[in-house]
Motif scaffolding. Structure first.
Motif, short mmCIF file in Angstrom:
data_model
loop_
_atom_site.label_atom_id
_atom_site.label_comp_id
_atom_site.label_asym_id
_atom_site.label_seq_id
_atom_site.Cartn_x
_atom_site.Cartn_y
_atom_site.Cartn_z
N THR B 7 0.94 -1.37 0.00
CA THR B 7 -0.05 -0.03 -0.07
C THR B 7 0.98 1.19 -0.03
O THR B 7 0.29 2.38 -0.24
N VAL B 15 -5.74 -3.01 -14.31
CA VAL B 15 -7.01 -1.97 -14.57
C VAL B 15 -7.47 -1.90 -16.01
O VAL B 15 -6.61 -1.81 -17.08
N LYS B 72 -7.74 -2.66 -9.84
CA LYS B 72 -7.38 -1.68 -8.41
C LYS B 72 -6.45 -0.62 -8.66
O LYS B 72 -5.47 -1.01 -9.22
N ILE B 73 -6.72 0.42 -8.32
CA ILE B 73 -5.94 1.76 -8.49
C ILE B 73 -5.35 1.90 -6.86
O ILE B 73 -6.26 1.98 -6.29
N ASN B 74 -4.17 2.11 -6.60
CA ASN B 74 -3.51 2.48 -5.42
C ASN B 74 -3.08 3.60 -5.79
O ASN B 74 -1.72 3.50 -6.11
N LYS B 78 -4.51 5.14 -1.21
CA LYS B 78 -5.74 5.76 -1.46
C LYS B 78 -6.39 5.26 -2.88
O LYS B 78 -5.54 5.10 -3.68
N ASP B 79 -7.69 5.45 -3.11
CA ASP B 79 -7.94 5.01 -4.52
C ASP B 79 -8.93 6.01 -4.97
O ASP B 79 -10.09 6.55 -4.36
N TRP B 81 -10.72 6.40 -7.17
CA TRP B 81 -12.08 6.01 -7.67
C TRP B 81 -13.27 6.27 -6.85
O TRP B 81 -14.31 6.66 -7.28
N THR B 88 -8.41 13.52 -4.08
CA THR B 88 -7.29 12.81 -4.69
C THR B 88 -6.15 14.15 -4.74
O THR B 88 -4.95 13.73 -4.84
#
Lengths: 300, 576
Positions: B7, B15, B72-74, B78-79, B81, B88
């Protein structure tokens, strides 16, 4: 050059935008309550005060030449219309014909469209002074307040930030739209389309389509980019926004507002007490004393 | 969800993304991972999904453009999305291509304060960050400037600084140099380099220009049609020269040369010019390589009459009478010439050609077309003689179909009705858009819109064609589209003379036989392209760099390499 911020250092530049905003807001009702030709005196007092403030803001009349040139047409139009159409016979005012056209046409209210009256002429001048007074107040806020102060000032008086921001971005984008416009005009010249050499009628009918279509499409595309730039810089975050400028009311602002209120009170006194003056003498005074004074006050 | 990724990093895990109103996904199964402080370059042809990637990182998708996502975007835990864009924006800063539209405020200081002020950062802190950021990007003391007072490179650096003031942990740069001249590009790249040195910022930069990121990027991701083609460490990816070239990324000249040499020797791929020079020198020392042939003389086209002549041409813009944008230009351009005009923004090259097409009229001196004074002609007469194609067709196109677009110019110059249809068809055929006769121009791709703009000019049958930056905004594959088209018409004799104004040295090297270099409103060099490229001090004055192969030749002078080598083809030719 139009009404836009001019970088300089002056008393009015240092003045809090809130104080200047109050001054502008005071001007509006003054212009609106005018009903009689004689009220011109009140307007002239306020106009002279405005022009004195211009001196303290280093605002030069020539900055506004373009705006006034535009107005000249409107002013002449107003005076001519009023000259022919003004009539308050019912209110007991007399009519002094200045010149007559070879025909006569009575309209409701007692005016004769064939007669140009002195009263109408003076009433027209009053309306023109009214417009000029209103227009002259605005530069004092716009031309001496940096967009940054304007933004913070408006936000401080609880104008929603998104609205104030819109105003400031508009200031930023005027020159950009201007540049895009000239680029398109140039680009269309390459296709033998020369808008600069067209006459007024031809321009109005069809000539703007090849210019405005690309302009709108380009601006729409730019607006997309703009939205991304705004949002990705934290616009709309829940925190209380930081004020970068000191826009508070201090001694200077209080002094300015005190003087302004005094002049304002004086104007209102004029408005409600000039009834007792002899209108004719008043006009003689205005035309021979006050109006010739104006050019000397103007900061050319 | 089970994931191999940590993380504490920035990663994309498988993605895929599809915009709301499109059929095909913009991105498919993209994965990459960056640890803090790493630099990723994303490359690929137009339409590869590079900008979509930026939008996903910064929350613009789905915040502004809606769509469907898988995977998944990290970003540091944090995401983007699942949170609003302003959330963001606390970790991700984005700089866009167009230096014009991303400056929001009428002053540099306001611009820099805008972001942090939104987050309620205290005033003193903001002032400190502003000062610091401006120093890093080399614009100390520019606080009071307005955007109109800045050059493109400076604007782009202000945009960088404004983002930097928000102290992003991830910096996303979407082709930050694509709309700048060489000097602006160098300025912006230096600023990026400084930012990289300054802190532990993680960076993702999209670019077309391989040379730009060789020294910056730790990793490269190559995309094509939304799919990941290659991903890995910079050296590894770039040394797979063949793969990247096949997928629309331009390898540096030096690695192209080594790719060619690999056909004959056991050599390792090279990506840096400096190391490449060493390797080639070794080959020369071992006598494996030597100069075998001279450069081809080049089939000279007979020069005809002078077609454009300027006599003491000077020009000053209205309101700036004290600055001469052009100073005493004396120039003769002949029939049968393919000329390149090169120089920085503000060097006067565009001002000069505007004098040839009736947009500007010389303040002193004259410009003649076959003896006729151009300033005395109406634009419709000039258009029949000299045509010009601009960088951006969107400033011109305005009708509802391609054919109407061409008709517009023809009507303006007074072509008789019965002839117009033929000319329209011919022009569309020449540029290869005959199928798009009825298409709404804005539905065409950017490349096709440019072609249509060329068609509108060609239909008026000018003898001279002037092209402004024919390679701008095109990818590796499309970059010579317009130049090739002009060359073709030139060879067929449909155009008597072609003039290109450009910053692109490769383009000039490939097409122009004669090169004019401009700086400060003057012509500082004029001659055969090969001769001009050899004059290093002239190029330096115009902030231009000779092509890599010319630099290589100059480093290896002692081995008799001709100094006027321009391209990989030249180099291979003399060595074969």
């Amino acid at each position: 050059m139009t009404i836009e911020y001019i970088k300089a250092d002056s008393l009015m530049h240092r003045m809090s935008p809130i104080a200047k905003l109050i001054y502008v807001l005071l001007t509006l009702p003054l212009v609106l309550i005018v009903t009689r030709t004689a009220d011109i005196l009140m307007l002239l007092v306020w106009l002279v005060y405005t022009l004195i403030l211009w001196q303290f803001g280093k605002i030069k009349l020539r900055y506004l030449a373009k705006v006034f040139r535009l107005f000249l047409f409107v002013c002449i139009f107003i005076i001519v219309i009023q000259g022919f159409m003004y009539a308050r016979v019912g209110l007991g005012e007399s009519q002094t014909p200045l010149f007559k056209l070879p025909w006569s046409y009575q309209i409701a209210g007692g005016a004769d469209l064939g007669v140009f009256t002195l009263e109408g002429f003076l009433f027209g001048i009053m309306i023109v002074v009214r417009v000029i007074t209103a227009v002259c107040a605005l530069p004092l806020l716009i031309m001496t307040t940096s967009p940054s102060k304007l933004l913070d000032g408006l936000t401080k008086v609880k104008v929603p930030f998104s609205f104030a921001f819109m105003l400031v971005t508009a200031i930023r984008f005027v020159p950009m739209v201007d540049a895009t416009w000239s680029r398109i005009v140039e680009a269309q010249k390459l296709r033998a389309f020369n808008i600069d050499k067209m006459n007024f009628i031809k321009k109005a009918i069809s000539a703007y389509i090849p210019i405005t279509t690309p302009l709108v499409l380009i601006l729409l595309r730019q607006a997309n980019d703009l939205e991304i730039a705004i949002e990705s810089r934290g616009f709309g975050a829940p925190e209380k926004r930081t004020f970068m400028e000191d826009v508070g009311i201090h001694a200077r602002e209080i002094a300015f507002l005190a003087i302004t209120v005094l002049v304002y009170a004086f104007c209102l006194w004029f408005k409600f007490n000039t009834g007792s003056f002899n209108t004719a003498t008043l006009w003689v005074q205005i035309l021979t004393v006050y109006i010739p004074m104006i050019p000397q006050l103007l900061p050319f | 969800m089970e994931s191999n990724y940590k993380t504490g990093t920035v990663f994309f895990d498988n993605v895929s993304y599809k915009y709301e109103d499109t059929e095909n996904p913009a991105l498919e199964n993209i994965s990459f991972e960056l640890s803090e402080g790493e630099f990723l370059a994303v490359m690929g042809p137009n339409g590869a999904g590079k900008t979509t990637l930026c939008f996903l990182l910064s929350g613009v998708c789905p915040g502004i453009w809606a769509g469907k996502i898988k995977g998944k975007i990290n970003i540091f835990g944090k995401d983007p999305w699942v949170q609003p864009i302003y959330e963001t924006a606390r970790t991700v800063g984005i700089v866009l291509q167009d230096p014009e539209t991303q400056l929001l405020m009428p002053g540099v200081d306001m611009e820099l304060a805008f972001g942090p002020a939104n987050f309620g950062v205290p005033k003193e802190e903001i002032l400190m960050r502003t000062k610091n950021a401006l120093e890093i990007v080399g614009l100390a003391g520019f606080e009071d400037r307005t955007p109109q007072e800045l050059s493109g490179g400076q604007k782009q650096r202000v945009a960088l600084a404004a983002t930097w003031c928000m102290q992003p942990r991830l910096l996303v740069l979407d082709e930050p140099t694509s709309q700048l001249d060489p000097l602006g590009t160098v300025e912006v790249l230096d600023a990026i380099q400084q930012l990289k040195k300054e802190g532990k910022v993680t960076t993702i930069m999209i670019t077309h220009k391989t040379e730009e990121i060789i020294d910056l990027a730790d990793k490269i991701l190559i995309l094509r049609d939304g799919k990941s083609i290659d991903y890995g460490l910079t050296d590894e990816v770039l040394s797979r020269t063949k793969i990247i070239e096949e997928n629309g990324v331009r390898p540096p000249d030096i690695s192209q040369l080594f790719l060619k040499l690999q056909e004959r020797f056991q050599v390792e791929p090279q990506i840096s010019l400096y190391q490449g020079i060493g390797k080639i020198e070794a080959l020369f020392k071992d006598r494996k390589l030597s100069v075998k042939k001279a450069l081809p003389g080049g089939g000279k086209k007979e020069l005809g009459e002078p077609i454009l002549i300027t006599e003491n041409l000077s020009y000053s813009y209205k309101g700036y009478e004290h600055i001469k944008a052009l100073k005493n230009i004396n120039l003769k351009i002949y029939e049968g010439e393919f000329v390149g005009i090169i120089g920085q923004n503000g060097s006067g090259k565009t001002t000069l050609v505007k004098n040839f097409v009736g947009i500007l009229q010389a303040t002193e001196g004259n410009a003649f077309f076959r003896g006729e004074d151009l300033s005395k002609l109406d634009v419709s007469d000039v258009a029949k003689k000299v045509g010009m194609v601009l960088q951006n067709p969107d400033y011109q196109l305005f009708t509802i179909s391609a054919d109407k677009e061409i008709r517009f110019g023809l009507k303006n110059i007074g072509v008789p009705d019965e002839e117009i249809e033929d000319r329209v068809l011919e022009a569309l055929r020449v540029v290869g858009l005959e199928k798009e006769y009825n298409t709404f121009p804005f539905r065409l791709s950017f490349g096709d819109r440019r072609k249509l703009a060329v068609a509108t000019v060609l239909a008026m049958r000018p003898e001279i064609l002037i092209m402004d930056e024919p390679t701008t905004a095109q990818d590796y594959w499309g970059r010579y589209l317009l130049a090739d088209l002009a060359k073709d018409l030139f060879d067929k004799g449909l155009l008597k003379t072609v003039i290109m104004i450009t910053h692109d040295m490769e383009l000039v090297a490939r097409f122009a036989k004669r090169l004019i270099v401009m700086a400060d409103g003057e012509i500082i060099a004029d001659g055969p392209t090969r001769d001009v490229f050899y004059q290093k001090d002239v190029l330096k004055r115009a902030f231009l760099k000779p092509p890599q192969m010319t630099q290589l030749a100059s480093a290896l002078q002692e081995y008799n390499i001709p100094q006027d080598v321009l391209s990989v083809e030249d180099m291979i030719h003399i060595l074969s």
